[in-house]
Design a protein around this motif. Structure first.
Motif, PDB file in Angstrom:
ATOM      1  N   GLN A 141       0.870  -1.174   0.000  1.00 46.26           N
ATOM      2  CA  GLN A 141       0.000   0.000   0.000  1.00 46.26           C
ATOM      3  C   GLN A 141       0.907   1.224   0.000  1.00 46.26           C
TER       4      GLN A 141
ATOM      5  N   SER B 287      -4.444   5.909  -1.901  1.00 47.32           N
ATOM      6  CA  SER B 287      -5.132   5.662  -3.164  1.00 47.32           C
ATOM      7  C   SER B 287      -4.312   4.854  -4.175  1.00 47.32           C
TER       8      SER B 287
ATOM      9  N   GLN C 213      -3.138  -1.284  -8.511  1.00 44.27           N
ATOM     10  CA  GLN C 213      -4.528  -1.086  -8.130  1.00 44.27           C
ATOM     11  C   GLN C 213      -5.309  -2.403  -8.083  1.00 44.27           C
TER      12      GLN C 213
END
Length: 124
Positions: free
Chosen positions: A17, A21, A49
Motif C-alpha cells: 500500500q 489511493s 490497483q
C-alpha cells in the motif's frame, strides 16, 4: 505497447500500500533459455490497483503467460532528471503445458486397426 511472455513464477510479493489511493504488487518469472539454462532471464513485473489480485490464484513454480505494457517515466528532483521503466502486467493466465497433469492417450485396441487392402502387396 502490449507484449506477452511465458515463464515460471519464482517470486510473488505481497501487496504494498504505497498511499491511501495507490497499491502495487511485484512478481518475477523465470524465462527459460533453451540454448543454455545459465542464460535464463528473470523478469520482474508490477501489478497496480485492482490488478494486484490477479496473482492470488497462482503458486510459485506455476507456468504463466503474462500480458503487459511497457511503461517509461521521467522523474525530476533537485535539478536531476532520471528515467525509469516498468513492466506493468494487466493479465495473467496459466500457460499451455503448465503444471497440470499430462493427458494420457486412450488405451490401444487391435480391433481399431482397419483390415489391409487385398490388392496391397507392399513389403512394408
Amino acid at each position: 505497447m502490449n507484449f506477452e511472455i511465458e515463464g515460471n513464477l519464482i517470486v510473488k510479493d505481497d501487496i504494498q500500500q504505497i498511499s491511501a489511493s495507490f497499491q502495487k504488487r511485484e512478481f518475477v518469472i523465470e524465462v527459460i533459455n533453451e540454448r543454455n539454462a545459465d542464460w535464463n532471464d528473470f523478469v520482474k513485473f508490477q501489478l497496480i490497483q485492482d490488478k494486484c489480485a490477479l496473482l492470488d490464484t497462482y503458486q510459485l513454480g506455476d507456468k504463466l503467460k503474462v500480458s503487459f505494457n511497457l511503461k517509461g517515466r521521467k522523474w525530476e528532483k533537485d535539478g536531476r532528471v532520471n528515467y525509469f521503466t516498468n513492466l506493468e502486467a494487466w493479465r495473467i493466465e496459466a500457460a499451455a503445458g503448465g503444471n497440470s497433469a499430462p493427458a494420457t492417450p486412450p488405451p490401444f485396441e487391435e480391433t481399431e486397426i482397419p483390415p489391409a487392402d487385398a490388392g496391397d502387396n507392399l513389403p512394408f
